[in-house]
Write a protein that holds these residues in place. Structure first.
Motif, PDB file in Angstrom:
ATOM      1  N   SER A  42     -37.659 -52.364-107.000  1.00 27.56           N
ATOM      2  CA  SER A  42     -37.899 -50.994-105.911  1.00 27.56           C
ATOM      3  C   SER A  42     -36.469 -50.495-105.598  1.00 27.56           C
ATOM      4  O   SER A  42     -36.010 -49.170-105.394  1.00 27.56           O
ATOM      5  CB  SER A  42     -39.128 -50.730-105.329  1.00 27.56           C
ATOM      6  OG  SER A  42     -40.423 -51.005-105.904  1.00 27.56           O
ATOM      7  N   LYS A 108     -34.365 -46.657-117.769  1.00 28.46           N
ATOM      8  CA  LYS A 108     -35.513 -47.503-117.925  1.00 28.46           C
ATOM      9  C   LYS A 108     -35.895 -48.257-116.664  1.00 28.46           C
ATOM     10  O   LYS A 108     -37.264 -48.449-116.619  1.00 28.46           O
ATOM     11  CB  LYS A 108     -35.189 -48.650-119.014  1.00 28.46           C
ATOM     12  CG  LYS A 108     -34.815 -47.951-120.401  1.00 28.46           C
ATOM     13  CD  LYS A 108     -34.264 -49.106-121.529  1.00 28.46           C
ATOM     14  CE  LYS A 108     -33.964 -48.514-122.755  1.00 28.46           C
ATOM     15  NZ  LYS A 108     -33.366 -49.427-123.536  1.00 28.46           N
ATOM     16  N   ARG A 111     -38.184 -45.727-114.709  1.00 33.46           N
ATOM     17  CA  ARG A 111     -39.444 -45.553-115.302  1.00 33.46           C
ATOM     18  C   ARG A 111     -40.287 -46.807-115.136  1.00 33.46           C
ATOM     19  O   ARG A 111     -41.459 -46.727-114.848  1.00 33.46           O
ATOM     20  CB  ARG A 111     -39.238 -45.266-116.706  1.00 33.46           C
ATOM     21  CG  ARG A 111     -40.618 -45.026-117.646  1.00 33.46           C
ATOM     22  CD  ARG A 111     -40.421 -44.386-119.036  1.00 33.46           C
ATOM     23  NE  ARG A 111     -39.033 -43.820-119.333  1.00 33.46           N
ATOM     24  CZ  ARG A 111     -38.201 -44.357-119.959  1.00 33.46           C
ATOM     25  NH1 ARG A 111     -38.264 -45.615-120.581  1.00 33.46           N
ATOM     26  NH2 ARG A 111     -36.899 -43.698-120.378  1.00 33.46           N
ATOM     27  N   ALA A 112     -39.763 -47.823-115.381  1.00 32.98           N
ATOM     28  CA  ALA A 112     -40.587 -49.257-115.128  1.00 32.98           C
ATOM     29  C   ALA A 112     -41.005 -49.602-113.981  1.00 32.98           C
ATOM     30  O   ALA A 112     -42.257 -49.737-113.313  1.00 32.98           O
ATOM     31  CB  ALA A 112     -39.845 -50.361-115.865  1.00 32.98           C
ATOM     32  N   THR A 114     -41.698 -47.220-111.619  1.00 33.47           N
ATOM     33  CA  THR A 114     -42.566 -46.085-111.317  1.00 33.47           C
ATOM     34  C   THR A 114     -44.017 -46.576-112.160  1.00 33.47           C
ATOM     35  O   THR A 114     -45.037 -46.338-111.375  1.00 33.47           O
ATOM     36  CB  THR A 114     -42.100 -44.701-111.897  1.00 33.47           C
ATOM     37  OG1 THR A 114     -40.931 -44.158-111.357  1.00 33.47           O
ATOM     38  CG2 THR A 114     -43.186 -43.726-111.755  1.00 33.47           C
ATOM     39  N   GLU A 115     -43.880 -47.064-113.353  1.00 38.14           N
ATOM     40  CA  GLU A 115     -45.273 -47.702-113.821  1.00 38.14           C
ATOM     41  C   GLU A 115     -45.355 -49.065-113.292  1.00 38.14           C
ATOM     42  O   GLU A 115     -46.416 -49.699-113.769  1.00 38.14           O
ATOM     43  CB  GLU A 115     -44.771 -47.718-115.456  1.00 38.14           C
ATOM     44  CG  GLU A 115     -44.404 -46.349-115.996  1.00 38.14           C
ATOM     45  CD  GLU A 115     -43.942 -46.392-117.295  1.00 38.14           C
ATOM     46  OE1 GLU A 115     -43.802 -47.573-117.935  1.00 38.14           O
ATOM     47  OE2 GLU A 115     -43.986 -45.447-118.076  1.00 38.14           O
ATOM     48  N   GLN A 116     -44.688 -49.680-112.485  1.00 35.25           N
ATOM     49  CA  GLN A 116     -45.159 -50.960-112.031  1.00 35.25           C
ATOM     50  C   GLN A 116     -44.762 -51.870-112.933  1.00 35.25           C
ATOM     51  O   GLN A 116     -45.718 -53.047-113.024  1.00 35.25           O
ATOM     52  CB  GLN A 116     -46.305 -51.031-110.974  1.00 35.25           C
ATOM     53  CG  GLN A 116     -46.288 -50.206-110.008  1.00 35.25           C
ATOM     54  CD  GLN A 116     -47.443 -50.413-109.035  1.00 35.25           C
ATOM     55  OE1 GLN A 116     -48.515 -50.978-109.386  1.00 35.25           O
ATOM     56  NE2 GLN A 116     -47.304 -49.847-107.635  1.00 35.25           N
ATOM     57  N   ASN A 117     -44.099 -51.741-113.868  1.00 30.45           N
ATOM     58  CA  ASN A 117     -43.870 -52.475-115.132  1.00 30.45           C
ATOM     59  C   ASN A 117     -42.897 -53.713-114.358  1.00 30.45           C
ATOM     60  O   ASN A 117     -41.603 -53.288-115.015  1.00 30.45           O
ATOM     61  CB  ASN A 117     -43.513 -51.916-116.438  1.00 30.45           C
ATOM     62  CG  ASN A 117     -43.053 -52.847-117.626  1.00 30.45           C
ATOM     63  OD1 ASN A 117     -43.040 -54.043-117.496  1.00 30.45           O
ATOM     64  ND2 ASN A 117     -42.640 -52.206-118.742  1.00 30.45           N
TER      65      ASN A 117
END
Length: 154
Positions: A42, A108, A111-112, A114-117
């Motif tokens: 993050s 990427k 986005r990851a 934000t999606e907690q991936n």
């Protein structure tokens, strides 16, 4: 006008290469010992969001002032020393690498995060880290060429 172009050129390289140096050799190891993986990812996403607009400005200024100086101070490409051609080529490669970083793994990563991936985010950060290491090596080399080039050629 030439002194302004040279100053903007030098400041842009200091900001970009210095920022990469700080991020790679100071911030990265510090973050790794202080934060867990999701927090690290993050934070990197936020750091890049703050630093990359500056890199865009620096890239535009470096290319713009570099070409301006070549054509307005020296009279064109055929009149500059080989080290200038090398420096310019390496600078263009750096910009292309940065553009790839910005448009592919950084998006990427964002986005990851934000999606907690976290697995996907870690993979993207690994790609960014490798490309920034390459750009840092090129950038430091360009600085050596820019400052010592005229003394290294016959």
């Amino acid at each position: 006008m030439i002194s302004l172009a040279i100053s903007l050129h030098a400041l842009s390289s200091v900001i970009w290469v210095g920022g990469m140096f700080f991020a790679y050799l100071v911030l990265r190891p510090s973050i790794a010992t202080q934060l867990d993986s999701p927090q690290q990812l993050s934070l990197w996403s936020t750091v890049f969001a703050k630093f990359f607009p500056w890199v865009w400005v620096c890239a535009v200024l470096l290319l713009g002032t570099g070409f301006w100086l070549i054509f307005n101070k020296f009279g064109g490409m055929k009149y500059v020393a080989p080290y200038v051609h090398l420096m310019m080529s390496m600078g263009i490669i750096m910009v292309l690498i940065f553009m790839h970083i910005f448009f592919a793994p950084t998006r990427k990563l964002k986005r990851a995060v934000t999606e907690q991936n976290w697995e996907g985010a870690a993979k993207s950060l690994g790609q960014i880290r490798l490309l920034i290491a390459i750009n840092l090596i090129i950038g430091l080399s360009v600085i050596v060429i820019a400052t010592a080039g005229r003394y290294m050629v016959g």
